[in-house]
Motif scaffolding. Structure first.
Motif: not given
Length: 213
Positions: A139, A142, A144-149, A151
């Motif tokens: 893992w 990322d 570039d992933n809005p759902a991760e950014r 956080q």
């Protein structure tokens, strides 16, 4: 730390080994009213000669995240094991008592907090790379992933550059050779990884002493 000279080490390679084996450290600060706060956090460690840098992060809601520019204590816990007084060959004539052998390091310094997004993204990327590789995972954070950014908004980072480092290896160095050998043998018989590691370090210390004489 209560640090008797016989147990003190100034070899920073011991610090390297301690935090490599257990990078889940305890960070202690105090509020303005003197109330102590302790948080267990995963830490990233880097050393260049005598210069040490510890990095990590908290939940932004953690009260400790507001502790910027003040002194902090970071504790690295190493292996430990109980030592029975019954194991010593001279237990009767010397009236020996039980003890605990252990290794630890205390790092003192000023805590520097940060919450800018680029620095936090970089910290999360390095943290996931460090700990995922230790368990064979893949893992990666990322950005570039809005759902991760998104956080990233929930955390705050810190850096600690220690100005004082205390390393303690309490390995029965204050006992005669026969006692130390007896303790090693009994620790090797225990069903405990900590006991086995303390036995290994005790044996290493004995051999180093023999080489020096």
């Amino acid at each position: 730390m209560f640090l008797q000279r016989v147990f003190a080490s100034d070899d920073l390679r011991r610090l390297d080994a301690l935090i490599d084996a257990d990078p889940f450290v305890t960070l202690i600060t105090s509020n303005d009213d003197g109330t102590p706060i302790a948080t267990q956090v995963p830490a990233l460690y880097r050393r260049d000669g005598n210069e040490v840098l510890i990095e990590g992060h908290w939940a932004r809601a953690n009260a400790q995240a507001a502790h910027d520019g003040k002194l902090a204590l970071l504790i690295i816990n190493g292996p430990h094991a109980y030592v029975s007084a019954s194991w010593y060959p001279d237990k009767i004539e010397q009236a020996r008592v039980p003890t605990w052998n252990y290794c630890t390091a205390h790092l003192h310094g000023v805590l520097e907090g940060f919450d800018d997004e680029p620095s936090l993204i970089d910290l999360l990327a390095r943290t996931s790379a460090r700990f995922e590789s230790s368990v064979g995972g893949d893992w990666r954070f990322d950005p570039d992933n809005p759902a991760e950014r998104v956080q990233v908004r929930g955390i705050s980072g810190f850096r600690l550059r220690p100005t004082r480092i205390e390393i303690k290896d309490k390995l029965s160095q204050n006992h005669p050779h026969a006692n130390r050998q007896a303790v090693i043998a009994r620790l090797q018989q225990q069903d405990s990884n900590g006991a086995h590691e303390i036995a290994r370090l005790m044996q290493q210390t004995l051999e180093n002493n023999d080489d020096a004489t």
